[in-house]
Design a protein around this motif. Structure first.
Motif, PDB file in Angstrom:
ATOM      1  N   VAL A  25       0.843  -1.242  -0.037  1.00 23.69           N
ATOM      2  CA  VAL A  25       0.005   0.089  -0.055  1.00 23.69           C
ATOM      3  C   VAL A  25       0.994   1.147   0.229  1.00 23.69           C
ATOM      4  O   VAL A  25       2.071   1.133   0.350  1.00 23.69           O
ATOM      5  N   GLU A  78      -1.656   8.064   0.020  1.00 25.23           N
ATOM      6  CA  GLU A  78      -2.092   9.121  -0.841  1.00 25.23           C
ATOM      7  C   GLU A  78      -2.534  10.421  -0.057  1.00 25.23           C
ATOM      8  O   GLU A  78      -3.564  10.404   0.357  1.00 25.23           O
ATOM      9  N   LYS A 109      -6.100  11.907  -0.801  1.00 32.18           N
ATOM     10  CA  LYS A 109      -7.078  11.188  -0.228  1.00 32.18           C
ATOM     11  C   LYS A 109      -7.020  10.802   1.305  1.00 32.18           C
ATOM     12  O   LYS A 109      -8.010  10.437   1.771  1.00 32.18           O
ATOM     13  N   PHE A 149      -3.461   3.341   0.185  1.00 33.45           N
ATOM     14  CA  PHE A 149      -4.280   2.855  -1.129  1.00 33.45           C
ATOM     15  C   PHE A 149      -3.710   1.691  -1.615  1.00 33.45           C
ATOM     16  O   PHE A 149      -2.379   1.541  -1.840  1.00 33.45           O
ATOM     17  N   ASP A 158      -8.342  -1.706  -5.619  1.00 31.95           N
ATOM     18  CA  ASP A 158      -8.660  -0.528  -5.130  1.00 31.95           C
ATOM     19  C   ASP A 158      -9.299  -0.209  -3.710  1.00 31.95           C
ATOM     20  O   ASP A 158     -10.434   0.110  -3.347  1.00 31.95           O
ATOM     21  N   TYR A 165      -8.890   0.959   0.167  1.00 29.26           N
ATOM     22  CA  TYR A 165      -8.470   2.077   0.868  1.00 29.26           C
ATOM     23  C   TYR A 165      -8.458   1.922   2.559  1.00 29.26           C
ATOM     24  O   TYR A 165      -9.403   1.203   2.918  1.00 29.26           O
TER      25      TYR A 165
END
Length: 160
Positions: free
Chosen positions: A109, A112, A115, A119, A124, A126
């Protein structure tokens, strides 16, 4: 010159004695060798505390990736292993050391900033700044490693 019964008995006794002595010697030498070869494979060493950095190197609420190198014993072989962890210092000064491996598909991971989440590019997924699942397929939070702070230095214990 004929051999008497007495000489044969002595000869048999000496033959038996030499064979027994050789057997006892073989066992006496093989046990320590066996132990030396087999025991390291079952020896479990407690993971060491690894220095991550000084707490002043980490900004509050900004996870920072740190790559750690450490010695890992695997039976008889000692290897240098590397792993990456994320250090998160909260606004109130609490510290978390999180794995950078997604709990869903074992992908790496990345943080980010836009955000405010970790991530996982594989599916996808989170994760929130505390490692909890935000969205996607992961069903459990990022793994957290045991850590301690001594003299302002952060140390982590990795499960090896």
């Amino acid at each position: 010159m004929a051999m008497s019964e007495e000489q044969m008995t002595r000869r048999r006794w000496l033959d038996m004695f030499v064979k027994m002595a050789a057997g006892v010697t073989a066992v006496a030498l093989s046990v320590p060798t066996f132990v030396m070869l087999i025991v390291p494979a079952f020896r479990r060493e407690k993971a060491p505390w690894i220095r991550v950095g000084h707490i002043s190197e980490f900004r509050p609420n900004e996870p920072k990736a740190v790559t750690l190198s450490y010695q890992r014993r695997d039976g008889w072989v000692i290897r240098t292993a590397r792993t990456t962890v994320y250090v998160v210092v909260t606004g109130d000064g609490k510290v978390k050391v999180l794995s950078n491996i997604c709990t869903h598909a074992n992908c790496a991971v990345r943080w980010e900033r836009s955000k405010q989440a970790f991530f996982c590019p594989c599916h996808d997924g989170y994760f929130a700044i505390d490692g909890s699942v935000k969205s996607g397929p992961p069903t459990r939070p990022l793994d957290e490693f045991p850590h301690k702070i001594e003299g302002g230095e952060i140390f982590v214990r990795l499960q090896t």
